[in-house]
Enzyme design. Structure first.
Site, PDB file in Angstrom:
ATOM      1  CE  LYS A  15      37.718 -24.272  54.488  1.00 44.04           C
ATOM      2  NZ  LYS A  15      38.294 -24.453  53.124  1.00 44.04           N
ATOM      3  CE  LYS A  37      37.904 -17.788  55.285  1.00 41.44           C
ATOM      4  NZ  LYS A  37      37.617 -18.873  54.829  1.00 41.44           N
ATOM      5  N   GLY A 203      26.531 -26.947  42.094  1.00 45.07           N
ATOM      6  CA  GLY A 203      25.702 -26.145  41.327  1.00 45.07           C
ATOM      7  C   GLY A 203      24.869 -25.238  42.187  1.00 45.07           C
TER       8      GLY A 203
END
Ligand code: ATP
Ligand code: MG
Length: 229
Positions: A15, A37, A203
């Site tokens: 996420k 957040k 990555g």
């Protein structure tokens, strides 16, 4: 209103990386971006949380707001009870998102864990936040075994509350995909009824901001068209 919620089929599906990718693309096209957040768990005071990761991957430039943080790596309501610290209410999250929306072209809200994790007081979830704001959700999913069920369950839970899902994004597309990854990538749309509109290569979250932006432009560009910006 240009608010988009980022949820996932579970914790650790990517996420934060997908939130950073969306922020990076929007910032790169000259838009102002905020990331909210509501509750960060598993980090102590002064330690880097998900917003620090967004900041690093985007190279700065987004407004970052965290409403609460708790040291235990648990669901926010449980971590809040154990810490004795106050929890945000649904009204707090809605007010913070609405305020950010006024001053930004795009406001992203990253949940904690999956869709129905309780974020704070009275057990509200990210689904309640999406409902209260009438905002769409981006669903970050895995590509390996188990994802078809997790994705179908999450999309069904969104539909039950008439929350729009703007698209699925594979949070980490493996460097060496296996049969399950390839077949799931094709099946995800048919089992959930929501198209896969992005995939972030494994990555990518380890890159610096410049390279991350180049990858993000490819990885989530299709999705950006479906977001309210
Ligand atoms: N595409 C990617 N490239 C590199 N690393 C990745 C990628 N996707 C995820 N990761 C790594 O996997 C871990 C989990 O990813 P991330 O933090 O984005 O998950 P999350 O869904 O935001 O988890 P949480 O529920 O804790 O917020 C992190 O260490 C992250 O760096
Ligand atoms: Mg995260």
């Amino acid at each position: 209103m240009s608010i988009v919620l980022v949820t996932g089929t579970s914790t650790d599906v990517g996420k934060t990386v997908v939130t950073a990718a969306l922020a990076s693309v929007a910032l790169g096209s000259g838009r102002s971006v905020a990331v909210l957040k509501p509750a960060q768990t598993g980090v102590g005071v002064g330690e880097p949380g998900d917003l620090a990761e967004v900041d690093r991957l985007t190279g700065g430039g987004a407004t970052l707001v965290e409403l609460a943080r708790y040291p235990d790596p648990l669901a926010p309501d449980v971590a809040a009870r154990r810490s004795g610290l106050p929890s945000p209410t649904l009204a707090d999250v809605v007010a913070a998102a609405t305020d950010l929306d006024v001053g930004h072209d795009l406001t992203l809200i990253e949940g904690a864990g999956g869709l129905l994790v309780r974020l704070g007081a009275e057990g509200f979830t990210l689904r309640d936040v999406a409902t209260a704001l009438s905002a769409p959700v981006v669903l970050v999913v895995a590509s390996g075994l188990g994802t078809l069920n997790h994705t179908a369950l999450t999309v069904e839970a969104l539909r039950m509350s008439a929350v729009r899902c703007a698209g699925l994004v594979i949070g980490s597309w493996p460097r060496h995909p296996e049969l399950a990854d390839y077949t799931n990538r094709d099946e995800l749309a048919s089992v959930s009824g929501v198209p896969v509109r992005g995939a972030v290569p494994a990555g990518a979250g380890l890159l610096g901001a410049g390279e991350f932006k180049a990858i993000a432009d490819i990885a989530v560009n299709d999705l950006v068209e479906y977001l309210p910006v």
